[in-house]
Design a protein around this motif. Structure first.
Motif, PDB file in Angstrom:
ATOM      1  N   GLY B 186     107.075  42.681  54.842  1.00 58.62           N
ATOM      2  CA  GLY B 186     107.077  42.288  56.255  1.00 58.62           C
ATOM      3  C   GLY B 186     106.358  43.332  57.093  1.00 58.62           C
ATOM      4  O   GLY B 186     105.451  44.013  56.617  1.00 58.62           O
ATOM      5  N   PHE B 187     106.781  43.451  58.336  1.00 58.33           N
ATOM      6  CA  PHE B 187     106.150  44.399  59.247  1.00 58.33           C
ATOM      7  C   PHE B 187     106.762  45.788  59.075  1.00 58.33           C
ATOM      8  O   PHE B 187     107.957  45.970  59.350  1.00 58.33           O
ATOM      9  CB  PHE B 187     106.295  43.950  60.700  1.00 58.33           C
ATOM     10  CG  PHE B 187     105.476  42.722  61.032  1.00 58.33           C
ATOM     11  CD1 PHE B 187     104.088  42.791  61.016  1.00 58.33           C
ATOM     12  CD2 PHE B 187     106.077  41.517  61.339  1.00 58.33           C
ATOM     13  CE1 PHE B 187     103.310  41.665  61.310  1.00 58.33           C
ATOM     14  CE2 PHE B 187     105.305  40.390  61.635  1.00 58.33           C
ATOM     15  CZ  PHE B 187     103.927  40.470  61.615  1.00 58.33           C
ATOM     16  N   ALA B 188     105.962  46.723  58.620  1.00 62.12           N
ATOM     17  CA  ALA B 188     106.391  48.116  58.542  1.00 62.12           C
ATOM     18  C   ALA B 188     105.905  48.845  59.786  1.00 62.12           C
ATOM     19  O   ALA B 188     104.833  48.542  60.300  1.00 62.12           O
ATOM     20  CB  ALA B 188     105.809  48.770  57.296  1.00 62.12           C
ATOM     21  N   VAL B 189     106.706  49.767  60.264  1.00 59.25           N
ATOM     22  CA  VAL B 189     106.302  50.557  61.426  1.00 59.25           C
ATOM     23  C   VAL B 189     105.742  51.886  60.919  1.00 59.25           C
ATOM     24  O   VAL B 189     106.463  52.687  60.329  1.00 59.25           O
ATOM     25  CB  VAL B 189     107.488  50.809  62.381  1.00 59.25           C
ATOM     26  CG1 VAL B 189     107.029  51.614  63.593  1.00 59.25           C
ATOM     27  CG2 VAL B 189     108.111  49.489  62.812  1.00 59.25           C
ATOM     28  N   VAL B 190     104.452  52.078  61.129  1.00 62.99           N
ATOM     29  CA  VAL B 190     103.787  53.301  60.676  1.00 62.99           C
ATOM     30  C   VAL B 190     103.631  54.221  61.881  1.00 62.99           C
ATOM     31  O   VAL B 190     102.935  53.865  62.838  1.00 62.99           O
ATOM     32  CB  VAL B 190     102.422  52.991  60.039  1.00 62.99           C
ATOM     33  CG1 VAL B 190     101.689  54.266  59.672  1.00 62.99           C
ATOM     34  CG2 VAL B 190     102.602  52.083  58.819  1.00 62.99           C
TER      35      VAL B 190
END
Lengths: 191, 191
Positions: B186-190
């Motif tokens: 899914g959406f990973a926060v980098v």
């Protein structure tokens, strides 16, 4: 081979231009003063800020008929950074599509910072371009250009999903401006 | 040490419970039939589906006064998977906050799949819990619980940002159901 016109010569226009060229497709960059230049691309990326879209439609609308038109905008209120300027139940892309009924309009590139298009990665994760639109062939064409340029492309659904992509772009910009993420990071798509 | 009540014993409730316990904080899981059990937590996570929230407010509303209440819902129309059931200019969390004026309401955990809470990673990227709310102390308290549990916590802004978090959660669910991302991705926060 696809031929792409990019309207807008800013950071995003240049980054998208590089992706297109890297994939072996041809690209022309159209600047603000190139009013005498025709848009020769089958795909036209409008890499201008949201407030400039209306002007492009007014001056180039007829030329955009029959083409795949890509909206990359994040229609923020840049004074408050606390809201979008578009209607809550719509999107910038839906508005553009309504004013260009003879074009196949897509949303793309609004969730990828320019640096992540150039580097091909969000941190260590390969950069994914999320594409929304109602025309499957148009999405496939743009997806192919993106993939050829070394990035990932994901079909994010119908044009109505542009609303969520713009919410994502908005949130990501607030996090970057608030220094919660860097401009080389943000939301990575992990498959 | 914080004491957390989790209302809801499903996959998400269990995953959040594990995160809390891992951080050395205490947690109680409250199930559907535990109507006689008091909510003893200073922080109460409502880990129930959106349609069940109204019932929790009706039966537990008085008990929630003075507490930090965490809404994790994604208020999708699960029949169509094509829209949210909340007003376009609002959010599930804003609605909850309006019905619990004596609670400090936060949005969190709606953008992290249960598997990524359990593993601590979205693909190879450490899992980040995005937290929105209007009370800085409440956000800090929840952020500390999350961080102690081995995850990252990011302050995503005011309670009004719950709207964008719900759009993100919605989009992410459509991508997972459409097999564009996995339930461990899914959406990973980098950062």
């Amino acid at each position: 081979m696809a031929h792409v016109s990019i309207v807008g010569t800013g950071t995003m226009g240049q980054a998208i231009s590089s992706v297109v060229a890297k994939g072996g497709n041809t690209v022309e960059l159209i600047g603000h003063n190139d009013t005498d230049k025709a848009l020769t691309g089958d795909v036209v990326v409008l890499a201008v800020p949201f407030p400039a879209i209306a002007d492009v439609v007014a001056t180039r609308g007829d030329e955009l008929a029959g083409k795949v038109v890509v909206d990359i905008t994040n229609p923020l209120n840049f004074e408050t950074f606390d809201s979008l300027v578009t209607p809550a139940d719509s999107s910038a892309t839906a508005g553009l599509a309504a004013s260009l009924p003879q074009s196949r309009v897509l949303k793309a590139f609004n969730t990828t910072f320019a640096a992540t298009l150039a580097s091909g990665a969000v941190g260590e994760v390969p950069t994914t371009v999320l594409i929304a639109g109602d025309d499957a062939d148009a999405k496939s064409l743009l997806g192919g250009i993106v993939t050829a340029g070394g990035l990932r492309a994901v079909d994010a659904g119908a044009l109505s999903r542009a609303r969520e992509l713009e919410a994502l772009g908005f949130l990501q910009l607030t996090l970057a401006v608030g220094e919660k993420v860097s401009w080389t990071g943000g939301f990575a798509v992990v498959s």
